[in-house]
Motif scaffolding. Structure first.
Motif, mmCIF file in Angstrom:
data_model
loop_
_atom_site.group_PDB
_atom_site.id
_atom_site.type_symbol
_atom_site.label_atom_id
_atom_site.label_comp_id
_atom_site.label_asym_id
_atom_site.label_seq_id
_atom_site.Cartn_x
_atom_site.Cartn_y
_atom_site.Cartn_z
ATOM 1 N N LEU A 153 0.855 -1.186 0.000
ATOM 2 C CA LEU A 153 0.000 0.000 0.000
ATOM 3 C C LEU A 153 0.891 1.237 0.000
ATOM 4 O O LEU A 153 1.621 1.483 0.961
ATOM 5 N N GLY A 193 -0.191 4.542 -0.817
ATOM 6 C CA GLY A 193 -0.813 5.813 -0.477
ATOM 7 C C GLY A 193 -2.323 5.728 -0.447
ATOM 8 O O GLY A 193 -2.917 4.839 -1.068
ATOM 9 N N LEU A 194 -2.942 6.632 0.302
ATOM 10 C CA LEU A 194 -4.401 6.755 0.340
ATOM 11 C C LEU A 194 -4.799 7.934 -0.529
ATOM 12 O O LEU A 194 -4.252 9.035 -0.395
ATOM 13 N N HIS A 226 -12.730 7.937 -3.865
ATOM 14 C CA HIS A 226 -11.624 7.641 -2.950
ATOM 15 C C HIS A 226 -11.004 6.296 -3.353
ATOM 16 O O HIS A 226 -11.695 5.375 -3.782
ATOM 17 N N SER A 227 -9.692 6.207 -3.206
ATOM 18 C CA SER A 227 -9.019 4.991 -3.666
ATOM 19 C C SER A 227 -7.718 4.811 -2.899
ATOM 20 O O SER A 227 -7.519 5.409 -1.836
ATOM 21 N N ALA A 228 -6.826 3.989 -3.439
ATOM 22 C CA ALA A 228 -5.513 3.759 -2.845
ATOM 23 C C ALA A 228 -4.513 3.529 -3.965
ATOM 24 O O ALA A 228 -4.844 2.956 -5.016
ATOM 25 N N ASN A 229 -3.299 3.988 -3.761
ATOM 26 C CA ASN A 229 -2.194 3.631 -4.641
ATOM 27 C C ASN A 229 -1.539 2.367 -4.084
ATOM 28 O O ASN A 229 -1.269 2.285 -2.876
ATOM 29 N N TYR A 230 -1.297 1.429 -4.952
ATOM 30 C CA TYR A 230 -0.822 0.122 -4.483
ATOM 31 C C TYR A 230 -0.018 -0.562 -5.571
ATOM 32 O O TYR A 230 -0.069 -0.204 -6.758
ATOM 33 N N VAL A 290 -3.207 12.911 -2.274
ATOM 34 C CA VAL A 290 -2.690 11.597 -1.870
ATOM 35 C C VAL A 290 -1.943 11.720 -0.553
ATOM 36 O O VAL A 290 -1.147 12.654 -0.357
#
Length: 412
Positions: free
Chosen positions: A87, A89-90, A99-103, A185
């Motif tokens: 993971l 970043g948010l 809304h998501s996440a960097n992964y 982010v």
């Protein structure tokens, strides 16, 4: 190398996030500290968090010999899926929906088979310890036979595998851009706290100073795969043992080498395991030399005496089956190793050594454009117990461009 698309690794959403190149897949697996192993027991899905390590193109998963996956996998193995996620970043968007996440994530599928060979298990477990902190395997007691018997290892060939990566900021709708909510982010990363020793009087080992895990492993210690027209250099693995044993049968191959000729397949497996242990300890980086015409491993070669601070490395522990002599395989393999050292790692010196009595090897080294530095007298002992002089050659970064052009012209 690129992994093929399969039904299991073909995404139904966001196909642009899919990555099948080995560099991306391997980097995620190497950086992740644990994985989730899923399998089916008595018709019910089961998932377990556990530790893993990648050695070459095989993923090894750790567990107890009495655990469900180890028991289920006896015999022909067990169908599994392995997933890891990092993971990064948010992602905060103006709308809740975006809304998501960097992964970075990897999912691998296949038949996992218990590793029964003792040398291989020792090698894998040492690599697993070194993955936690490079150098730790050499700085800790290896497992006893009883501990080894209680420890299970599953091997999953990386064939049906792919990575998925999301980067960037929020995907806000144009209609929402004027809303007063913060978007952006929040980066995330794994960090270590202050080490807590059992005995406060002990000195903190260097690998725990500013620990950053596998994400910061120097490329100098990575056996990056390389491919030419005649030969592929693949990270050495136990899968190469049979081919290497077959290529090593001619005694002439070993006439000028310090090590003894492997008389049995088990001897070759022992040599491969020793090379992998040295790699895990950070003293050697080893490749199998694979003949592209046959797809078979025909020899080995390594980086050693690795000194990133001084920007130097030595090429050695090299042997090639006699059938591959005078085919261009050796020249092309050396060209790839020199190219990686000078152009990718930024080396200022690469050296080679050979037996003073091996005229054929000396001529081959000189054809590479390397200069003779001198002779180390009685430097090592041959397998028969007689002392061996070693001739030392080297090339510098200043000499490399002309040598590279000459070698490429020679291969053409």
């Amino acid at each position: 190398m690129t992994y093929p698309a399969t039904p299991a690794t073909t995404p139904t959403r966001y196909p642009d996030r899919m990555h099948r190149d080995a560099d991306t897949v391997h980097a995620v697996l190497d950086e992740a500290l644990f994985c989730h192993l899923s399998f089916v027991v008595d018709g019910r899905p089961t998932i377990l968090p556990t530790l893993h390590v990648r050695v070459g193109d095989t993923l090894y998963v750790h567990g107890s010999t009495g655990s469900r996956p180890m028991l289920t996998g006896r015999g022909e193995g067990v169908p599994v899926s392995v997933a890891v996620t990092l993971l990064d970043g948010l992602v905060f968007a103006k709308a809740q929906f975006h809304h998501s996440a960097n992964y970075r994530s990897v999912v691998a599928h296949g038949i996992a088979v218990p590793v029964t060979d003792e040398d291989t298990r020792r090698t894998v477990l040492a690599a697993l310890v070194d993955k936690i902190a490079a150098g730790r395997a050499a700085d800790s007691r290896p497992p006893t036979r009883q501990e080894l018997a209680a420890t299970g290892v599953l091997a999953l060939p990386l064939t049906d595998v792919g990575a998925k990566v999301r980067t960037g900021g929020a995907n806000d709708d144009e209609a929402d851009l004027g809303l007063p909510y913060w978007s952006g982010v929040l980066p995330l990363r794994t960090t270590s706290g202050e080490p807590e020793p059992v005995d406060p009087a002990t000195v903190l080992p260097p690998y725990l100073h500013d620990w950053r895990g596998a994400a910061e492993r120097s490329p100098w210690y990575v056996a990056a795969p390389m491919a030419g027209r005649l030969v592929r250099l693949e990270p050495l693995s136990t899968a190469h043992v049979d081919d290497l044993y077959g290529a090593s049968r001619d005694p002439e191959v070993w006439r000028h080498l310090p090590g003894r000729r492997p008389e049995t397949r088990e001897d070759m497996a022992h040599d491969v395991a020793a090379a992998l242990r040295a790699q895990a300890a950070g003293t050697r980086v080893t490749w199998a030399q694979v003949d592209r015409a046959t797809g078979r491993a025909v020899g080995m070669t390594s980086y050693y005496d690795i000194a990133p601070g001084s920007r130097r490395v030595e090429i050695g522990y090299t042997w090639l089956g006699r059938a591959a002599w005078r085919t261009g395989i050796n020249t092309e393999a050396k060209l790839m190793l020199l190219t990686r050292a000078f152009d990718e790692l930024g080396a200022v010196r690469v050296s080679l050594r050979t037996d003073s009595g091996n005229d054929r090897s000396q001529r081959a080294i000189e054809r590479l454009g390397m200069k003779r530095d001198g002779v180390l007298r009685n430097y090592v002992m041959r397998a028969d117990g007689t002392p061996r002089d070693r001739v030392v050659y080297s090339m510098t970064d200043v000499e490399w461009p002309d040598a590279a052009k000459r070698l490429r012209d020679l291969l053409r």
